[in-house]
Design a protein around this motif. Structure first.
Motif, PDB file in Angstrom:
ATOM      1  N   PRO A 513      -5.411  -7.700   8.519  1.00 43.24           N
ATOM      2  CA  PRO A 513      -4.529  -7.973   9.658  1.00 43.24           C
ATOM      3  C   PRO A 513      -3.107  -8.268   9.199  1.00 43.24           C
ATOM      4  O   PRO A 513      -2.892  -8.908   8.166  1.00 43.24           O
ATOM      5  N   GLY A 514      -2.167  -7.773   9.969  1.00 39.42           N
ATOM      6  CA  GLY A 514      -0.762  -8.024   9.667  1.00 39.42           C
ATOM      7  C   GLY A 514      -0.147  -7.026   8.719  1.00 39.42           C
ATOM      8  O   GLY A 514       1.085  -7.008   8.546  1.00 39.42           O
ATOM      9  N   GLU A 515      -0.951  -6.171   8.060  1.00 41.42           N
ATOM     10  CA  GLU A 515      -0.409  -5.192   7.123  1.00 41.42           C
ATOM     11  C   GLU A 515       0.225  -4.054   7.911  1.00 41.42           C
ATOM     12  O   GLU A 515      -0.362  -3.547   8.873  1.00 41.42           O
ATOM     13  N   MET A 516       1.456  -3.622   7.509  1.00 41.95           N
ATOM     14  CA  MET A 516       2.211  -2.625   8.271  1.00 41.95           C
ATOM     15  C   MET A 516       2.605  -1.443   7.390  1.00 41.95           C
ATOM     16  O   MET A 516       3.730  -0.948   7.462  1.00 41.95           O
ATOM     17  N   GLN A 517       1.694  -0.982   6.547  1.00 42.93           N
ATOM     18  CA  GLN A 517       1.914   0.230   5.754  1.00 42.93           C
ATOM     19  C   GLN A 517       0.567   0.830   5.367  1.00 42.93           C
ATOM     20  O   GLN A 517      -0.416   0.119   5.215  1.00 42.93           O
ATOM     21  N   VAL A 518       0.559   2.152   5.270  1.00 40.63           N
ATOM     22  CA  VAL A 518      -0.650   2.883   4.896  1.00 40.63           C
ATOM     23  C   VAL A 518      -0.232   4.084   4.064  1.00 40.63           C
ATOM     24  O   VAL A 518       0.784   4.721   4.359  1.00 40.63           O
ATOM     25  N   THR A 519      -1.016   4.380   3.028  1.00 39.56           N
ATOM     26  CA  THR A 519      -0.791   5.585   2.221  1.00 39.56           C
ATOM     27  C   THR A 519      -1.896   6.582   2.541  1.00 39.56           C
ATOM     28  O   THR A 519      -3.081   6.273   2.385  1.00 39.56           O
ATOM     29  N   ILE A 520      -1.484   7.752   3.016  1.00 40.94           N
ATOM     30  CA  ILE A 520      -2.425   8.820   3.369  1.00 40.94           C
ATOM     31  C   ILE A 520      -2.554   9.739   2.153  1.00 40.94           C
ATOM     32  O   ILE A 520      -1.571  10.336   1.698  1.00 40.94           O
ATOM     33  N   GLN A 521      -3.782   9.872   1.633  1.00 36.51           N
ATOM     34  CA  GLN A 521      -4.031  10.646   0.410  1.00 36.51           C
ATOM     35  C   GLN A 521      -4.587  12.034   0.752  1.00 36.51           C
ATOM     36  O   GLN A 521      -4.901  12.341   1.896  1.00 36.51           O
ATOM     37  N   ASN A 522      -4.742  12.848  -0.304  1.00 40.60           N
ATOM     38  CA  ASN A 522      -5.436  14.145  -0.257  1.00 40.60           C
ATOM     39  C   ASN A 522      -4.829  15.097   0.762  1.00 40.60           C
ATOM     40  O   ASN A 522      -5.533  15.772   1.514  1.00 40.60           O
ATOM     41  N   LEU A 523      -3.510  15.152   0.804  1.00 41.97           N
ATOM     42  CA  LEU A 523      -2.818  16.099   1.678  1.00 41.97           C
ATOM     43  C   LEU A 523      -2.526  17.387   0.913  1.00 41.97           C
ATOM     44  O   LEU A 523      -2.669  17.443  -0.315  1.00 41.97           O
TER      45      LEU A 523
END
Length: 1394
Positions: A513-523
């Motif tokens: 909760p509270g985290e505001m970033q994501v890394t999208i892999q395998n593109l």
């Protein structure tokens, strides 16, 4: 059907309770949600349940015949009832318009009047049952194969034959494999009854074993497959009466490789014929099969092996061995066991939301390894960007959409069969929480974070969504909190993304909760993706952010792998490699780099190529290489291709076979032995060898014979007597014949001689010493009827084993060169043949000093052929080391100083490795040849000490044996149980028993303990038996407090440091009944008093006897000292007849050493007094005639030295005979030739200083480690002992090494083992007198006397002692005293016994 009804009843019960649960759920939504594992849902939201939908019965493989009817069963369960359809070979059948195929009410397929012909086979194929429920989905069954037996066709028919009564016969009848079940046999047009003696093999063949007269007649086989029967030829089988004439043993039917499925039965046929009638036994992987006690293994008709209910453990190589007493033949076949696919883990039902990623797990096993495919609602799942096969068999679905709902099935298939298992996927609405279902199959990236839904405000859209990092394969997104919740500490976020233009979205959740970033892999590189972000709070998901378009970075434009790479051999030294332009060239290809490497090496080479093919030359012949190609463009090297492997073509061998040797067997045959060419020169698979031979006198008349490639020896027969032949051998491949060896000659015997025993001793041996050489000449053994293949000459300073030379059997003299002047050499000569080496003949000689230049006449035998080989033998190998690898394998390595420093062998030399163990003592050496500087010795016994030595041979030159290396193999768990297990009741204690046993015969190491198991139930599980541990040095154990009159069963198990061995067979013992026997009653007072009286009486008598003995010994010692002083005075006088003492050469210990017999040293902690040593008498007073009257004296003398004995000093030979070790020695009036048998100690004797004769009769500690007494007359009197002829010399010279007085150093090498000799007069054995070189001054002949072998005094002293012994010897007086003492001992024994 009963199982089916039970399954239906169970399903009906389950459906009823499920229906009740649904009703409760409708009435109380909160309770239903609790049962499903989630919180109550918002109004109007409901969770759909998984619907039971599966097959009750699936079709199985079926065999049918033309014109018959077939039913393929199929039944599926579901509510509502499913619709059943059928597929044949992947295509749906239209059953409505088919008059021969119809669907039965339960879903099974009925086929009437099966059609099958050579060109029309409409019914044969693969069938599959398909069940569909409109509102749920579709499932498919396993596929079943329908096979229709073809028209009867005989591939082989029976043939007329005859068989001797009691032997076996076979009659062939081979048809199509499908028709074998329809084959039967007739005898004289009547059905043949099969039994244990007459069987039909699975191939249709008829086997008749132990033929009788009634088996004769006309036979034919019939195939009845629905149509008219088809008959084979009718043939006659004749049964001949038994005859005494033998016939060759041959196989009528051999086993062939078979493949079977677990659970099936298998028959391995094996039929042999011959006279005498053979017996058949079976082995698997070199272990004998016990067909008598096994329920699954049965011998059909006494020879063929049937295995019922095959398991994976039954796979292996089976050997059929036929033996009729005259010869033995064997055949082998491989049994491969396969297994149908089985599921170790089946797919499970899954709940999920849209955009999630899920994984259906499926784990299967089988042999061969099954392949897995996935089916969704009956249609094959084709792998794509969103449907992927992960971890070999699992199905991953990315970015779920509503249409992904349905039934997914995992179908596993191999050569044996196929199986299916399925699961259901339900996609819930986003406002419905996923129920907790163990185990969850959601991926970690899509774990649901929805909290239980409650009423309240939902978050607004996240703000400022940006791609903060964009790469080729991943994108990092960041954003700010929604305006509705500026803090956002309790908010979680979901990022939905998809390729532009694709409707299927995927989701990635934040990790906390509270985290505001994501890394999208395998593109994918250079691809446009659309992203949106949603926030969730405890009330549910909020608004979505505006779509964000982001394009990933393009990758560097490097070439992909070159497709269709192929390699093929064009010659024995060249390979051509071809390939095509990479599909993703990413620009102009500038060039290619071809990499290649020899298989088994790690050195890769490369070559630049501008075209799409290249030929590599200069490769090794018949060698495997691997190749790969890398394309280059302006950016650099691209992706490498996979390796391809290919072998260069074979060629004729480039070298001749190695180590060619000839062995004359008799007057008409010669055996040839050889080794294959070196592996690097074979240039292919050796398919055979070509042997050419000719008479030496007719070189143009060459005979040629061929043998197989696995054969390394050949017996050439039919030769002429007494004729010299030349032989050469060449190796063959499929390409032709390689170079041949040089011609090698051998001459057949004039007549057939005996080679079942070793040659006798040569009839004479003469030596003539020179300054640096000794000329040795001899004459052959007198018995000319035994084969002599050569002579072995051993020589050395003090030892004849330092060097050994072998010469031809025709040779009669040899000059030993490169000797040291003024040195004492011992020479031994033995004749040898293939059985072994004969009895040695010994001589010694002292080379002349440098100043001696006198002429020496050579002794030359007038022989027609007396070649002298190269007198310089090769240097023996050095640095021999034994590396223990396992319990039965030791690697021997060595170095060869005659090779260059790099130790590379470039000539035709070879090495002979020999090894043996000293237990038992008569073990013969085993030999093996090697062409490298190491050899792997296998097949050794565990925990056994072996000695190894190596010699090198080059042409006709050989070295002596090298220094020995020793190695003890590792221990192994005992492979045999303790033996001789006995159980007895303890006297006076009926509840106590005593268990006795002996160690295992195959202990394979030091036994560290035993475990005794006992129980009253012999069939109880072993863990229910009572256990009694026993230490390893105990062989008996008491077990107390057992129940009276009860049968007990005992087993014993031994262990060593490697583990537990097998258990012994159960031994039964019934404890005695309770009784008033005197054994159980306490000792009466009268018995106790009587026992006390006996003990006191024995003690008094013993003291009296000891006092008498002491008085007698005191009187004898006084006389002894007087005589010894007289002897000392005589010795210290002048010895004019002997000359000065410094002129006397030290006598040689090594005479007769060749025939010493090594014995193992018993290291028992309690030395057996029978086996203790007896010190040497220091003067003639201690020397007594050898008769029974001296036993007491021997005991007394032995006991006085018990304190000086070591455990290692006991002779196992003496212990085995139950008497003291003894030695006979010339003393008086015996013939000059003695029959001598030598028994050395295996331990080195400690050097002891010589005692002067004037000292008291006491030996210092450690003066001797083993000694011998004279043999009694009856011992070994019937044995014929081998004899070694020696010239009689000084009586002690051949048996002891003289020591110098204490101040000076010893005159012999202390490292040499002192070798006590056990000699015995040969009784009734005629000895030839032979003149030999003088060893010393001839002494007076003496009668046998008991002696030992310590360090001897000076020669002059010894001679005088023995000469004086006659005058000081008083046999009458000693005999009287001994007789008196013996009477006292008998009285003592009688009293003790009473």
């Amino acid at each position: 059907m009963a199982a089916e009804r039970g399954a239906r009843r169970l399903l009906s019960t389950s459906s009823f309770w499920l229906y009740c649960l649904l009703l409760l759920g409708r009435r109380t939504p909160g309770a239903a949600a609790a049962r499903s594992g989630s919180a109550p849902q918002s109004p109007g939201a409901s969770i759909r349940t998984f619907t039971p939908f599966y097959f009750l019965v699936e079709p199985v493989d079926t065999l049918s015949v033309r014109g018959s009817s077939v039913i393929l069963n199929c039944s599926a369960y579901s509510e509502p009832s499913p619709k059943i359809e059928w597929k044949k070979d992947g295509t749906f059948l239209n059953l409505a318009s088919d008059d021969r195929r119809q669907l039965l009410p339960d879903g099974s397929l009925f086929i009437s009047n099966v059609v099958h012909s050579k060109h029309n086979k409409p019914d044969e194929g693969y069938y599959q049952c398909v069940a569909t429920v409109e509102s749920l989905g579709t499932i498919v069954s396993r596929t079943a194969k329908l096979t229709v037996a073809g028209l009867p066709r005989f591939t082989s028919q029976p043939e007329p034959s005859s068989v001797y009564a009691g032997n076996s016969a076979i009659l062939n009848c081979e048809v199509n494999a499908d028709l074998v079940p329809f084959v039967r046999w007739e005898q004289n047009r009547h059905p043949l009854l099969l039994d244990d003696r007459v069987i039909k093999l699975p191939s249709g063949m008829l086997v008749i074993s132990n033929a009788t007269e009634g088996d004769g007649g006309l036979y034919r086989c019939i195939v009845e497959s629905g149509g008219p029967p088809k008959y084979s030829d009718e043939v006659e089988l004749k049964v001949l009466p038994d005859t005494e004439v033998t016939s060759d043993l041959v196989f009528l039917k051999q086993p062939s490789p078979l493949v079977r499925v677990i659970g099936q039965d298998v028959v391995l046929p094996c039929v042999a014929s011959g006279l005498p009638t053979p017996t058949i036994k079976w082995m698997k992987n070199e272990e004998a099969l016990d067909t008598e006690s096994s329920e699954r293994l049965v011998l059909l008709a006494g020879s063929s092996l049937e295995i019922s209910d095959v398991t994976e453990d039954d796979a292996g190589t089976y050997f059929c061995i036929a033996d009729n007493g005259n010869e033995t033949i064997e055949a082998q076949a491989e049994l491969t066991v396969q297994a149908q696919p089985e599921f170790l883990k089946q797919p499970t039902n899954i709940y999920a939301h849209e955009s999630m990623d899920i994984v259906f797990e499926c784990e299967v096993t089988g042999k061969p390894t099954p392949t897995v495919k996935w089916v969704k609602n009956g249609d094959m799942v084709i792998p794509s960007d969103y449907f992927k096969i992960v971890k070999e068999h699992n199905l991953q679905v990315l970015g779920l959409v509503k249409s992904d709902e349905g039934f997914y099935q995992c179908i596993a298939e191999n050569d044996v069969g196929n199986a299916q298992a399925g699961a259901q996927l339900i996609i819930l609405e986003h406002d419905v929480a996923i129920p907790t279902l163990p185990p969850t199959s959601l991926t970690s990236a899509t774990t649901d974070h929805l909290a239980p839904a409650t009423t309240g405000p939902l978050p607004s859209a996240p703000r400022d969504v940006v791609a903060s990092l964009v790469s080729t394969r991943f994108i990092k997104l960041t954003w700010r909190t929604p305006a509705s919740d500026p803090h956002g500490d309790n908010l979680t976020y979901s990022v939905f993304y998809t390729k532009e233009g694709i409707a299927r979205e995927r989701v990635e959740n934040t990790s906390r909760p509270g985290e505001m970033q994501v890394t999208i892999q395998n593109l994918m590189p250079a691809t446009v993706y659309v992203f949106r972000v949603m926030a969730q709070n405890k009330h549910g998901s909020g608004e979505s952010s505006a779509p964000l378009r982001v394009e990933t970075q393009p990758e560097v434009q490097l070439p992909g792998p070159a497709p269709n790479i192929r390699a093929y051999a064009t010659s024995p030294t060249s390979i051509t490699v071809t390939w095509e332009t990479p599909v993703s060239g990413n620009g102009e290809i500038q060039n290619y780099k071809l990499y290649y490497m020899e298989k088994g090496t790690d050195k890769e080479q490369d070559v630049d190529v501008s075209s799409h093919s290249f030929t590599i030359n200069g490769l090794k012949k018949y060698t495997e290489y691997s190749f790969r190609v890398v394309a280059y463009n302006k950016h650099g090297p691209g992706v490498s291709t996979q390796d391809v492997a290919v072998r260069t073509l074979s060629d004729v061998p480039s070298a001749a076979p190695q180590n060619l040797s000839l062995e004359v067997r008799n007057s008409k045959s010669i055996m040839i032995h050889w080794q294959p060419p070196a592996p690097a020169t074979q240039n292919g698979q050796i398919t055979g060898y070509k042997i050419r031979y000719r008479k030496a006198s007719r070189k143009s008349d060459v005979t040629e014979t061929l043998v197989s490639g696995t054969q390394l020896s050949q017996l050439i027969e039919g030769l002429d007597r007494g004729t010299e032949y030349n032989f050469r051998v060449a190796a063959l491949t499929i390409n032709g014949t390689g170079p041949a060896t040089d011609w090698l000659s051998a001459e057949t015997f004039e007549s057939d001689l005996d080679e079942t025993r070793v040659p006798e001793v040569p009839s004479s041996l003469h030596v003539r010493p020179l300054v640096t050489s000794i000329v040795v000449s001899w004459t052959p053994p007198e018995n000319q009827n035994i084969v002599v293949r050569g002579y072995a000459i051993g020589y050395g300073i003090g030892s004849p084993h330092a060097q050994t030379i072998k010469v031809d059997y025709k040779q009669r003299y040899y000059t030993i060169e490169n000797l040291d002047p003024s040195s004492h050499y011992v020479i031994t000569l033995k004749a040898f043949n293939n059985v072994g080496e004969g009895i040695p003949l010994y001589e010694s000689a002292v080379t002349r000093p440098h100043t001696d230049t006198s002429e020496v006449d050579l002794f030359v035998i007038n022989a027609p052929y007396t070649p002298v080989p190269d007198p310089t033998p090769m240097m023996p190998p050095v640095g021999v080391q034994a590396s223990i690898l396992s319990h039965d394998t030791i690697r021997i390595t060595w170095a060869d100083n005659s090779l260059p420093k790099h130790q590379k062998i470039t000539d035709s030399r070879y090495y002979t490795v020999r090894w043996k163990t000293n237990i038992p003592a008569n073990t013969k050496y085993k030999n093996a040849n090697a062409t490298t500087l190491s050899y792997l010795v296998t097949g050794l016994k565990p925990n056994t000490l072996y000695e190894f030595s190596v010699m090198v041979t080059k042409g006709r030159r050989s070295s002596t044996w090298s220094m020995t290396a020793h190695g003890t193999t590792f221990e192994l768990v005992p492979t045999s149980p303790p033996k001789d297990v006995t159980v007895v009741s303890k006297e006076g204690k009926p509840k106590t028993i005593i268990v006795n046993w002996q160690p295992p015969s195959e202990a394979n190491g030091k036994i560290t303990g035993y475990i005794i198991y006992y129980s009253t139930d012999v069939n109880a599980e072993i863990h229910d038996w009572v256990i009694e541990p026993v230490v390893g040095n105990r062989l008996t154990h008491q077990i107390q407090e057992l129940t009276l009159d009860t049968p007990y069963y005992f087993k014993i198990q031994a262990r060593n440091s490697k583990g537990m061995g097998p258990m012994s067979e159960a031994v039964q013992f019934r404890t005695p009944k309770g009784s008033n026997s005197p054994h159980g009653s306490p000792t009466s007072p009268l018995d106790s008093n009587m026992l006390l009286v006996i003990i006191v009486s024995v003690g008094v008598i013993t003291i009296v006897v000891v006092v008498i003995i002491a008085v007698f010994c005191t009187r004898r010692t006084t006389s002894h000292q007087k005589k010894k002083r007289a002897a000392c005075k005589s010795v210290n006088g002048s010895h004019k007849y002997k000359g000065n003492s410094k002129d006397v050469k030290p006598p040689d210990l090594w005479i007769h050493h060749e025939r010493l017999e090594l014995k193992p040293i018993d290291k028992s902690p309690d030395p057996n007094p029978i086996m203790t040593d007896t010190p040497i008498p220091r003067n003639s007073q201690d020397i007594t005639p050898v008769d029974n009257s001296m036993d007491s004296n021997i005991h007394q003398r032995r006991n006085s030295y018990r304190g000086h004995e070591s455990e290692d000093s006991m002779s196992t030979l003496a212990g085995r005979r139950g008497m003291r070790p003894k030695m006979m020695m010339p003393f008086d009036s015996q013939p000059p030739q003695q029959s001598v048998r030598n028994t050395p100690s295996t331990d080195t004797m400690p050097a002891s200083s010589s005692q002067t004769c004037c000292t008291d009769h006491q030996d210092p500690e450690g003066a001797t480690s083993s000694s011998y007494l004279a043999s009694s007359q009856e011992e070994d009197s019937g044995q014929s002992l081998p004899t070694a002829h020696v010239r009689p010399s000084h009586p002690l010279k051949s048996f002891a090494v003289p020591a110098v007085p204490p101040p000076g150093p010893p005159t012999y090498d202390p490292a040499l083992p002192s070798t006590p000799l056990l000699s015995q007069q040969a009784l009734n054995h005629h000895i030839h007198s032979v003149k030999t070189a003088s060893i010393g001054t001839l002494g007076r002949s003496r009668p046998p006397m008991p002696v030992v072998v310590p360090s001897a005094p000076e020669v002059q002293e010894t001679t005088r002692m023995l000469e004086d012994s006659e005058s000081s010897y008083e046999p009458d007086e000693l005999t009287k005293e001994m007789a008196h003492l013996e009477g006292l001992m008998k009285d003592l024994n009688a009293i003790t016994t009473a």
